[in-house]
Design an enzyme around this catalytic site. Structure first.
Site, mmCIF file in Angstrom:
data_model
loop_
_atom_site.group_PDB
_atom_site.id
_atom_site.type_symbol
_atom_site.label_atom_id
_atom_site.label_comp_id
_atom_site.label_asym_id
_atom_site.label_seq_id
_atom_site.Cartn_x
_atom_site.Cartn_y
_atom_site.Cartn_z
ATOM 1 N N GLY A 12 -1.700 -6.601 21.835
ATOM 2 C CA GLY A 12 -1.806 -5.158 21.663
ATOM 3 C C GLY A 12 -1.344 -4.420 22.894
ATOM 4 O O GLY A 12 -0.793 -5.012 23.827
ATOM 5 N N CYS B 250 -7.245 9.608 9.113
ATOM 6 C CA CYS B 250 -5.899 9.917 8.616
ATOM 7 C C CYS B 250 -5.668 11.421 8.500
ATOM 8 O O CYS B 250 -4.544 11.864 8.304
ATOM 9 C CB CYS B 250 -5.665 9.253 7.266
ATOM 10 S SG CYS B 250 -5.573 7.470 7.367
ATOM 11 N N ASP C 266 -1.332 3.075 -1.344
ATOM 12 C CA ASP C 266 -2.746 3.328 -1.057
ATOM 13 C C ASP C 266 -2.919 4.816 -0.756
ATOM 14 O O ASP C 266 -1.995 5.506 -0.342
ATOM 15 C CB ASP C 266 -3.299 2.433 0.055
ATOM 16 C CG ASP C 266 -2.596 2.613 1.383
ATOM 17 O OD1 ASP C 266 -1.510 3.225 1.423
ATOM 18 O OD2 ASP C 266 -3.135 2.131 2.396
ATOM 19 N N ASP D 13 -0.723 1.713 11.834
ATOM 20 C CA ASP D 13 -1.596 2.854 11.564
ATOM 21 C C ASP D 13 -2.595 3.011 12.701
ATOM 22 O O ASP D 13 -3.249 2.040 13.077
ATOM 23 C CB ASP D 13 -2.404 2.618 10.279
ATOM 24 C CG ASP D 13 -1.837 3.376 9.104
ATOM 25 O OD1 ASP D 13 -0.792 2.950 8.605
ATOM 26 O OD2 ASP D 13 -2.446 4.382 8.701
ATOM 27 N N ASP E 121 7.311 4.679 1.523
ATOM 28 C CA ASP E 121 6.445 3.596 1.050
ATOM 29 C C ASP E 121 5.431 3.239 2.145
ATOM 30 O O ASP E 121 5.463 3.795 3.237
ATOM 31 C CB ASP E 121 7.288 2.388 0.622
ATOM 32 C CG ASP E 121 6.682 1.696 -0.595
ATOM 33 O OD1 ASP E 121 5.448 1.586 -0.650
ATOM 34 O OD2 ASP E 121 7.438 1.283 -1.480
ATOM 35 N N ASP E 122 4.519 2.309 1.842
ATOM 36 C CA ASP E 122 3.418 2.025 2.756
ATOM 37 C C ASP E 122 3.827 1.185 3.958
ATOM 38 O O ASP E 122 3.203 1.240 5.009
ATOM 39 C CB ASP E 122 2.304 1.300 1.996
ATOM 40 C CG ASP E 122 1.761 2.174 0.885
ATOM 41 O OD1 ASP E 122 1.151 3.191 1.215
ATOM 42 O OD2 ASP E 122 1.989 1.863 -0.296
ATOM 43 N N ASP F 240 -2.064 -1.095 4.060
ATOM 44 C CA ASP F 240 -0.654 -0.888 3.730
ATOM 45 C C ASP F 240 0.040 -2.202 3.359
ATOM 46 O O ASP F 240 0.984 -2.201 2.565
ATOM 47 C CB ASP F 240 0.077 -0.201 4.889
ATOM 48 C CG ASP F 240 -0.142 1.312 4.889
ATOM 49 O OD1 ASP F 240 -0.290 1.891 3.801
ATOM 50 O OD2 ASP F 240 -0.160 1.895 5.989
HETATM 51 CO CO CO Z 1 -0.222 3.648 2.854
HETATM 52 CO CO CO Z 2 0.198 4.047 6.901
#
Ligand code: CO
Ligand code: CO
Length: 346
Positions: A133, A12, A221, A62, A44-45, A85
């Protein structure tokens, strides 16, 4: 295999700096739709979209470059991070899709198989099937998941709904960013890498299921923007603020030591620049305290608010479930600001 040798940023920590992202997103029109319960405007997540009176979709994506050297472990971390998330919104993940950027010139295609195998192990633990995917050739390796979850529309945990007097709890130790930095420089002790890895592959599922019984007021998170970056999102437009107890936080082995040695990822500086001004007493903080509080986390813990009279019981329940949780601080009456108490020793 040393995956981290082939990339510039890990985990991240590769996120675009939050201030920069705001610049790109601030003027954009928002679409109005009665089903939309949470969109990108509150940082927000995940997005939440109601599809029936008692069901809403939780949607998130992500992906990032490797934060560890072993492909299977990288897949596990990327999956745990992406699923997080959904847990942070109070949701239950139901399906996942993978997203892959793969450098065919530098890595053997079997590496991709190992990454996906790792992701599948975590998805199985989350009872969440991989349904598809998309993969492209890329200069640097990237892997992640888009996850869809379900939640009752009235049981969504937003990030900006803390209540006055709440205690704050965080469910994982801090320090994955600096340990990744030490790893890249060949200075990381195996003990630190092992502890960071164990923490990053840990799903936030058990933590989320445990805290549900105690009345969560708000939740997020802790990932690339660091503890203070994500804490900021909980109070920035609010009439409340928070006090973070730096001295009481759990920190991964040797992480504070690495921060003191100057092993700070670029993300720390970005996070500090963007959210430092929200911290009332930033100038009083020692370098080590700052470094840990703004350290970009990968697959970090949940940070949530719970009523003072349920907090002790909630923390006990988490710890008895094997979750490495601790108090992070409390909600205070200082609108939109964060105050730090105590220091972290390097
Ligand atoms: Co998050
Ligand atoms: Co995220």
């Amino acid at each position: 295999m040393q995956l981290t040798k082939f990339t510039t940023f890990g985990g991240c920590g590769a996120k675009i700096a939050p201030g920069l992202l705001d610049k790109a997103l601030c003027g954009l029109p928002r679409m109005v739709d009665p089903g939309l319960l949470v969109d990108f405007s509150t940082s927000d997540d995940a997005g939440v979209y109601q599809i029936s009176p008692d069901t809403a979709l939780v949607q998130t994506l992500d992906f990032f470059p490797p934060i560890v050297d072993d492909p299977r472990t990288f897949g596990m971390i990327a999956a745990a991070n992406a699923l997080s998330d959904v847990y942070a919104m109070g949701g239950r993940p139901v399906t996942a899709m993978s997203i892959v950027g793969f450098p065919l010139g530098t890595l053997d295609i079997e590496v991709l198989g190992e990454i996906i195998q790792g992701a599948l192990e975590i998805l199985r633990e989350a009872d969440t099937p991989l349904v598809g995917g998309h993969s492209i050739q890329d200069g640097e390796l990237k892997f992640g998941l888009s996850v869809t979850g379900l939640v009752h529309p009235r049981e969504v945990w937003k990030n900006n709904t803390l209540a006055a007097g709440d205690r704050l709890i965080i469910t994982k130790p801090l320090g994955t960013g600096t340990i990744n930095m030490a790893l890249r420089e060949g200075r990381a002790h195996p003990e630190a890498v092992e502890a960071a890895t164990r923490s990053m592959v840990q799903l936030n599922r058990r933590a989320a299921e445990t805290i549900r019984d105690f009345g969560v007021s708000a939740c997020t998170d802790v990932t690339g923007f660091g503890l203070i970056g994500h804490a900021s999102e909980m109070v920035v437009h609010s009439s409340l603020g928070m006090e973070i107890d730096a001295a009481g936080l759990r920190i991964l082995p040797r992480a504070a030591e690495y921060v003191s040695q100057g092993l700070t990822p670029g993300g720390t500086k970005n996070n500090l620049e963007f959210r430092g001004p929200l911290v009332e007493n930033l100038a009083e903080l020692r370098d080590c305290t700052r470094g840990v509080l703004f350290d970009p986390q990968t697959s970090g813990g949940l940070l949530f608010g719970v009523a003072e009279n349920r907090a002790e019981e909630c923390l006990k329940a988490l710890v008895s479930q094997g979750v490495e949780a601790c108090y992070a601080g409390r909600v205070i009456d200082v609108p939109g600001k964060i105050r730090i108490t105590g220091q972290i020793q390097g």
